[in-house]
Write an enzyme that holds these catalytic residues in place. Structure first.
Site, short mmCIF file in Angstrom:
data_model
loop_
_atom_site.label_atom_id
_atom_site.label_comp_id
_atom_site.label_asym_id
_atom_site.label_seq_id
_atom_site.Cartn_x
_atom_site.Cartn_y
_atom_site.Cartn_z
N ASP A 13 0.79 -1.17 0.16
CA ASP A 13 -0.06 0.00 -0.16
C ASP A 13 1.00 1.13 -0.10
O ASP A 13 0.53 2.24 0.49
CB ASP A 13 -0.97 -0.06 1.17
CG ASP A 13 -1.78 -1.24 1.29
OD1 ASP A 13 -2.38 -1.60 0.12
OD2 ASP A 13 -2.10 -1.52 2.17
N LYS A 16 1.87 2.08 -5.17
CA LYS A 16 2.43 1.52 -6.34
C LYS A 16 1.62 1.58 -7.49
O LYS A 16 2.14 2.10 -8.69
CB LYS A 16 2.73 -0.01 -6.10
CG LYS A 16 3.67 -0.50 -5.17
CD LYS A 16 3.70 -1.88 -5.00
CE LYS A 16 2.40 -2.42 -4.32
NZ LYS A 16 2.23 -2.09 -2.96
N GLY A 40 -4.36 -4.22 -3.93
CA GLY A 40 -5.50 -3.07 -4.32
C GLY A 40 -4.69 -1.88 -4.39
O GLY A 40 -4.04 -1.13 -3.85
N HIS A 41 -4.83 -1.48 -5.71
CA HIS A 41 -3.79 -0.44 -6.36
C HIS A 41 -4.90 0.84 -6.81
O HIS A 41 -5.85 0.29 -7.57
CB HIS A 41 -3.17 -0.87 -7.48
CG HIS A 41 -1.97 -1.88 -7.08
ND1 HIS A 41 -1.16 -2.53 -7.78
CD2 HIS A 41 -1.65 -2.62 -5.75
CE1 HIS A 41 -0.50 -3.23 -7.19
NE2 HIS A 41 -0.66 -3.18 -5.91
N GLN A 222 2.03 -5.82 -3.06
CA GLN A 222 2.48 -6.03 -1.69
C GLN A 222 3.95 -5.18 -1.64
O GLN A 222 4.17 -4.48 -2.20
CB GLN A 222 2.67 -7.57 -1.22
CG GLN A 222 1.37 -8.55 -1.27
CD GLN A 222 0.74 -8.91 -2.66
OE1 GLN A 222 1.53 -9.50 -3.38
NE2 GLN A 222 -0.47 -8.52 -2.82
#
Ligand code: GDP
Ligand code: IMO
Ligand code: MG
Length: 428
Positions: A13, A16, A40-41, A222
């Site tokens: 988080d 990225k 989750g981007h 990650q």
């Protein structure tokens, strides 16, 4: 530099998605090489906010080839849902290529992820419950199903016949319902048909792009401290989010990597359980959580928040050979009076500058901090490094001094344009 790896240098988080989208403006290909929809981007384009889980962050640009490489684990139902949602929002013109060697997250993987967590009780990992660990376990155990099988009914039948009897035994021993072969097979044959246009040998595709000298961006998921090998085991994910893992996970030679960018928040966050030396369990942690909207993109869980820990970033540098840092969310620290950066740990009275391997040692580490002066000026509209307040520059330059890595990108807002570029990564 035409082939750039972006990795999370903390616990995920770090931003990225934003950097991939930003640098993606110069990329021909964007590749996700490990993890799955545990990622989750977040990408903000104009007024629109997108949260991508399986799909690479280059999907918004019709000129970019988006690759899901062999090291990924893919939940085909969720991936289709993600594509459908993007299409509903007008993203209809895209290029997507999925490796025939990537593994498929099956429904029993989700059941098992939930059951393992439940059985572990207080020792739970705090997984995203997306079936990531059980799917990678089956890959290692050589009873996985791959995307190439999913799109070929006979291969799918063979792979499922191999896996399901074992999986059903395991499910029953965990008190869970077994699956009926025929029902599961027929359902996944149908799903496979929808994937047929996307599935190919992505290593071959990447080889062609390398030969053309295309700009390729490897979008990490990650972060280093969640690495199965180098992270805070067992409180980690089940793949390796390091730069060294990219060649294996994407099917490219190590020489293909020109430059590694470590994505690093101006502070630290972590979701799920496990040691976190600089965690702030006080008003300041709450304040940073609210200002940085630190709630999980995937699970909506509040993220644990702490001071910037440069032992962690230096460790990520050692593992991945970080050439540039992208310092994210610097704006969140504006007006925070008690600014500190962790530059070492104290363990049993001795100073250490690395991450101990055991949980027992790591949980006893006390951070050694340096205090830094804060700044009050709004920095969200700054476009040039020199316009930053002196104390914000001092924060950036302290990071450079302690890590020995140039901070080439500074992010001061979630939007694409809220980015200060000190060196163009593709032109270094
Ligand atoms: P990822 O998983 O590494 O892609 O990061 P996430 O998207 O899970 O979390 C990063 C969060 O920070 C997202 O909500 C982004 O929109 C937001 N973000 C990224 N860069 C900045 C920044 O410079 N400032 C602020 N305020 N938010 C940012
Ligand atoms: P992005 O790409 C933050 C964490 C989970 C849990 C541990 C294991 O958005 O940075 P898993 O479901 O992978 O078995 O969970 O890893 N985790 C993440 N934390 N960002 C992520 O991805 C994460 N992906 C997994 O919270 O602690
Ligand atoms: Mg995320």
């Amino acid at each position: 530099m035409s082939r750039v790896v972006l990795i999370g240098s903390q616990w995920g988080d770090e931003g990225k998605g934003k950097v991939t989208d930003f640098l993606g403006q110069q990329a021909d290909v964007v590749v996700r090489s490990q993890g799955g929809n545990n990622a989750g981007h977040t990408i903000i384009i104009g007024e629109e906010k997108f949260a991508l889980q399986t799909i690479p962050s280059g999907i918004f640009n019709p000129k970019i080839k988006n690759v899901l490489a062999n090291g990924m684990v893919i939940n085909p139902k969720r991936a289709l849902e993600e594509l459908k949602n993007l299409e509903k929002r007008g993203i209809t013109d895209y290029q997507l290529f999925i490796s025939n060697r990537a593994h498929v997250i099956m429904p029993y993987h989700l059941d098992m992820d939930g059951a393992y967590e439940k059985f572990k009780g207080d020792n739970k990992i705090g997984t995203t419950k997306k079936g990531i660990g059980p799917c990678y376990s089956d890959k290692s155990n050589r009873i996985g199903i791959r995307m190439g099988d999913l799109v070929e009914p006979i291969s799918l039948r063979d792979a499922l016949e191999n896996a399901l009897p074992i999986k059903n035994m395991e499910l029953e021993s965990l008190g869970l319902k077994p699956y009926n072969f025929r029902e599961l097979y027929e359902e996944y044959v149908e799903i496979g048909k929808k994937f047929a246009p996307f599935v190919c040998d992505t290593s071959e595709l990447l080889q062609e792009e390398i030969e053309k000298n295309s700009n390729i961006l490897f979008e990490g998921a990650q972060g280093t401290m969640l690495c199965l090998d180098h992270g805070t085991y067992p409180y980690v994910t089940s793949s390796s989010p390091t730069a060294a893992s990219v060649p294996v996970n994407a099917g490219v030679p190590p020489q293909a990597i020109d430059h590694v960018v470590g994505i690093c928040k101006a502070y630290t966050t972590r979701v799920g359980e496990g040691p976190f030396a600089t965690e702030l369990k006080n008003h300041l942690g709450d304040l940073i959580r609210e200002r940085g909207h630190e709630y999980g993109t995937v699970t909506k869980r509040p993220r644990r928040v702490g001071y910037l820990d440069l032992v962690v970033v230096n460790y990520a540098k050692r593992i991945s050979g970080i050439d540039s840092l992208a310092l994210m969310l610097l704006d969140v620290l504006t007006g925070i009076d008690e600014l500190k950066i962790c530059v070492g740990y104290k363990l049993d009275g001795k100073r250490i500058n690395t991450i101990p391997a055991t949980l027992r040692d790591y949980s006893r580490c006390e951070p050694i901090y340096i205090d830094l002066p804060s700044w009050k000026e709004d920095i969200t509209n700054v476009t040039n490094y020199d316009e930053l307040p002196a104390n914000a520059k001092n924060y950036v330059e302290t990071i450079e001094k302690v890590t020995g890595i140039p901070v080439d990108i500074i992010s001061i807002g979630a939007e694409r344009n809220s980015t200060i570029i000190r060196r163009n990564i593709f032109k270094i």
